[in-house]
Design an enzyme around this catalytic site. Structure first.
Site, short mmCIF file in Angstrom:
data_model
loop_
_atom_site.label_atom_id
_atom_site.label_comp_id
_atom_site.label_asym_id
_atom_site.label_seq_id
_atom_site.Cartn_x
_atom_site.Cartn_y
_atom_site.Cartn_z
N PHE A 1 -12.43 -22.15 8.12
CA PHE A 1 -14.03 -21.37 7.22
C PHE A 1 -14.63 -22.52 5.09
CE2 PHE A 1 -13.52 -18.05 9.39
CZ PHE A 1 -14.95 -17.27 10.00
N ASP A 2 -15.42 -22.90 4.73
CA ASP A 2 -14.88 -23.56 3.94
C ASP A 2 -16.03 -22.30 2.94
OD1 ASP A 2 -15.53 -25.34 1.69
OD2 ASP A 2 -17.50 -24.76 1.81
N LYS A 3 -14.79 -22.37 2.05
CA LYS A 3 -15.93 -20.83 0.79
C LYS A 3 -17.10 -21.07 0.42
CE LYS A 3 -14.65 -20.86 -3.55
NZ LYS A 3 -15.40 -19.92 -4.23
N THR A 4 -17.30 -22.15 -0.79
CA THR A 4 -18.40 -21.73 -1.31
C THR A 4 -19.35 -22.16 -0.45
OG1 THR A 4 -17.52 -22.48 -3.41
CG2 THR A 4 -20.28 -23.18 -3.10
N VAL B 1 -15.58 -24.18 9.85
CA VAL B 1 -17.33 -23.76 9.50
C VAL B 1 -17.12 -24.40 8.53
CG1 VAL B 1 -18.39 -21.50 9.90
CG2 VAL B 1 -16.20 -21.79 11.40
#
Length: 782
Positions: A461-464, A670
């Site tokens: 996953f990307d965070k922001t 994602v």
């Protein structure tokens, strides 16, 4: 057709090889090192001269072919088109009865291809747009009526057989007449195939019926032809249901809209709306365009786009989508995208394109079917001919049946040589899965990605904007000594005024809330992944991460990625030092002005979504971010994420995904931003959140989640797993039924090796796999 395609392929191989050889050398080089390159160019010149090869310019056209519902019809069309020079690959769409054909635009045009298909014996219409004709129903009307007439005659034949005192010739004659009537359409299709030297299921069925009549099995021939007609009718009905289900997306946009003209709302066709028009949407109506609310407030049901069951509250300034349903309030909407440019139209177009792509299972089944049919035909000939020959030597198993009975068994095998049930099972399941996903806000760009989603066992996953909401807030401004907070925020807002990044929007919002004004900056340039640089008030300023200041050697640059000591000295007493916030430093090449603490909170339901993925067996779950280690680890601990990779530049993020993909080949990525696009492409399945995703990410991603909710990722995995499970069930059903009838035909008792049983089994298999695949449309498959 095949010869030309091979010529083009060899020509392309020679060209690519020559180009590769040229790319390996460096200049200047001796002649010997150029020999491979020059030799391949020479070979290509000779090859083109001998075969009259011209550069290939492939175009494609789509044709509606009402009779196209099985590989048997495709094989006949392919055989007929093989004599037309310039025809390339054929891409069938059995569900919509369409055929996309690639061809050399310099040699052919679509109208000539359509005429050739008609000469072969098929009705064909060139579709100049994706709106299709719908002639399939009329194409099957002849089959329906001949089947009904044949069934009536068959009942009469049975009645005459059991009628006391009736002559046997009457029942036999009626049975033969029934077979002729019910099989008239089949015989015409068989003649169409035989005329061009092809053998399809119609030819096999006709041959089997003629053989049965020749051996005196009149009732069996009539029953088999009647059941075969029923199978075509029922299969068409089932496919039409599936086709109507998947076409429902394009019917969501209303036909009429209320456009404001001279201050008055007038009814106009929705197709006439243009960007900039103001539209009135009354309570309970569907919104006809993508746009923004000008006035009014209402709750809008966005389920057709996002799959969300809870209506979204809309007020002035909010975006709305075409096809969504307005609630109890009237809305005035300013149109931004209309007609084919609306989000709904793009979704329908992408779903239609996805239907035409072929999944790995579909390609495997097609390859299997191409070998299955000739193998069973060869076995049928062997069963019909070999045992009577062996019986001449009094071999016990060969003499168990008469030559006519062995011939009859061979005819039964001809019937089960048709692979329709096996082949049609895959596209029906895939298309129903794609349609159900679109209804749930999951835009899957092809069957291969739907299948791949069912195999995913690890996720990055990307965070922001993905794990977190992406809606950053300014928590605190910390200015350097002798610098005002407003000066720090004014410079930051000026440089970020042209950016769409969430951090920029947070800085601008905070500056506006304080009533600050700023001049337009000059020479602003984005420093990918670390910040922004620009000229403001005669000086060059920087806004970005501590990493930017450290790499540029700017004043106040921290050595450990934390805040500079002079800012730590100004740290507010009421704010914990370990606050999980993102630092944005503001300064010039001469001095540090200060820093801004930005907070980004996890999405609602993120922890539950991560826990759900773990219950599905997904491991590891990884988070990738350019943010600080402290912030990233705090978010990961809150959401129970397994691994964290922080302080990554976009290139670092791609490398991290590639390393993870090497360790976990079934990895999904994602993300939502421009910086995520390369990483999305590097994973087995790239998933983008549509409502906030950049255009680049949407183009790169394999799956677009129209609603930015993490639980949709788990829903995607479940859909993929259900689809793969149904595909396996359908293949197993079709093969098991075929194998059972094959065994009965070869070694079963005489009273079970019947034509009608083989046809009934084929009918049953087709209906079973279609019905099983259609469970995905309603989400009934679990």
């Amino acid at each position: 057709m095949i010869r030309r395609r091979r010529v083009w392929t060899l020509d392309r191989i020679l060209a690519d090889t020559a180009q590769s050889c040229q790319g390996l050398k460096t200049f200047p080089v001796p002649l010997a090192e150029r020999f491979p390159y020059n030799s391949f160019l020479l070979c290509r010149f000779v090859f083109r001269f001998c075969f009259d090869v011209v550069p290939l310019q492939l175009a494609s056209a789509t044709f509606e072919v009402p009779a196209l519902d099985c590989p048997e019809e495709l094989s006949v069309i392919r055989k007929g088109l093989s004599r037309v020079d310039g025809v390339g690959e054929l891409h069938p769409d059995y569900l919509n009865r369409r055929l996309r054909i690639e061809f050399d635009a310099d040699r052919l045009d679509p109208s000539r291809i359509a005429r050739r298909i008609q000469e072969i014996g098929f009705s064909a219409q060139w579709l100049t747009s994706e709106a299709g004709g719908g002639a399939a129903a009329s194409g099957l009307s002849a089959v329906r009526w001949t089947t009904l007439a044949g069934g009536a005659l068959l009942l009469a034949a049975f009645g005459a057989y059991w009628l006391p005192g009736a002559a046997p010739a009457w029942s036999a004659g009626l049975a033969i007449f029934s077979a002729l009537v019910a099989g008239s359409s089949v015989a015409r299709a068989a003649w169409r195939a035989v005329r061009i030297g092809a053998i399809d299921m119609n030819a096999l069925m006709t041959l089997a019926a003629v053989g049965a009549i020749a051996t005196g099995d009149y009732f069996e021939a009539a029953t088999a032809m009647f059941l075969f007609g029923v199978s075509l009718w029922l299969e068409s009905f089932s496919l039409r249901r599936a086709r109507n289900a998947v076409r429902s997306l394009v019917e969501l946009t209303p036909l009429t809209a209320h456009r404001f003209e001279q201050g008055e709302a007038r009814d106009v066709p929705a197709a006439e709306l243009q960007p900039g028009d103001r539209v009135l949407v009354k309570p309970g109506e569907r919104i006809p365009v993508d746009g923004r609310v000008e006035s009014g407030a209402s709750a809008v049901d966005q389920a057709p786009i996002t799959g969300e069951s809870v209506p979204a509250e809309k007020s002035p300034g909010d975006a709305v989508f075409a096809g969504t349903i307005n609630g109890e309030g009237a809305l005035e909407v300013l149109a931004e995208r209309t007609g084919g440019q609306s989000t709904l139209a793009q979704i329908a177009r992408l779903v239609d394109q996805a239907q035409q792509s072929r999944s790995p299972t579909e390609r495997f089944v097609d390859r299997f079917a191409r070998r299955y049919t000739p193998a069973v035909i060869a076995l049928a000939l062997l069963i019909a001919v070999f045992p009577p020959i062996v019986a001449q030597w009094d071999v016990s198993w060969a003499t168990a049946y008469t030559p006519w009975q062995w011939l009859h068994r061979g005819l039964v095998l001809l019937v089960i040589a048709c692979p329709c049930a096996l082949v049609i099972s895959t596209p029906v399941t895939i298309v129903c899965g794609l349609h159900f996903g679109a209804r749930r806000g999951l835009l899957i760009k092809g069957g291969q990605y739907l299948e791949q989603a069912g195999r995913i066992d690890s996720i990055a996953f990307d965070k922001t904007g993905t794990v977190t909401s992406g809606e950053l807030e300014v928590l605190r401004v910390i200015a350097a000594p002798d610098v005002e907070d407003d000066q720090v925020l004014r410079v930051a807002a000026a440089l970020e005024s042209r950016s769409e990044h969430p951090a920029a929007q947070a800085l601008l919002s905070a500056a506006r809330s304080r009533g600050l004004a700023w001049e337009e900056p000059a020479e602003v340039s984005a420093l990918r992944g670390v910040g922004v640089e620009g000229r403001y008030d005669g000086q060059t300023y920087y806004v970005g991460s501590p990493r930017l200041f450290r790499e540029r050697g700017l004043p106040g640059a921290p050595s450990d990625g934390q805040l500079p000591p002079e800012l730590l000295a100004q740290w507010p007493a009421d704010l914990p030092r370990d606050t999980p916030a993102t630092f944005a430093l503001v300064g010039s090449s001469e001095r540090l002005l200060g820093g801004v603490l930005l907070v980004d909170r996890p999405r609602d339901g993120a922890a539950e979504a991560i826990a759900d993925l773990k219950r599905l067996g997904v491991h590891p779950i990884v988070m990738l971010t350019g943010d600080r280690q402290t912030v990233a680890r705090h978010v990961a601990a809150e959401l129970h994420i397994d691994e964290v990779h922080a302080e990554l530049l976009p290139a670092d993020k791609v490398q991290a995904v590639r390393r993870l993909a090497d360790e976990h080949p079934r990895l999904a990525m994602v993300g939502d931003g421009v910086n995520d696009a390369p990483a999305l492409a590097a994973a087995a399945v790239g998933i983008a959140f549509g409502s906030h995703a950049s255009d680049v990410a949407l183009e790169t991603a394999d799956v677009v989640v129209m609603s930015p909710r993490l639980e949709k990722v788990g829903e995607l995995l479940r859909l993929g797993r259900r689809c793969r499970r149904i595909l396996a069930q359908n293949i197993a059903l079709a093969l098991t039924i075929k194998a059972a009838v094959l065994l009965l035909a070869v070694a079963g008792p005489e009273d079970l090796a019947k034509l009608w049983l083989a046809v009934a089994a084929d009918v049953g298999a087709s209906l079973l796999v279609i019905s099983n695949g259609m469970r995905l449309v309603s989400g009934a498959a679990r």
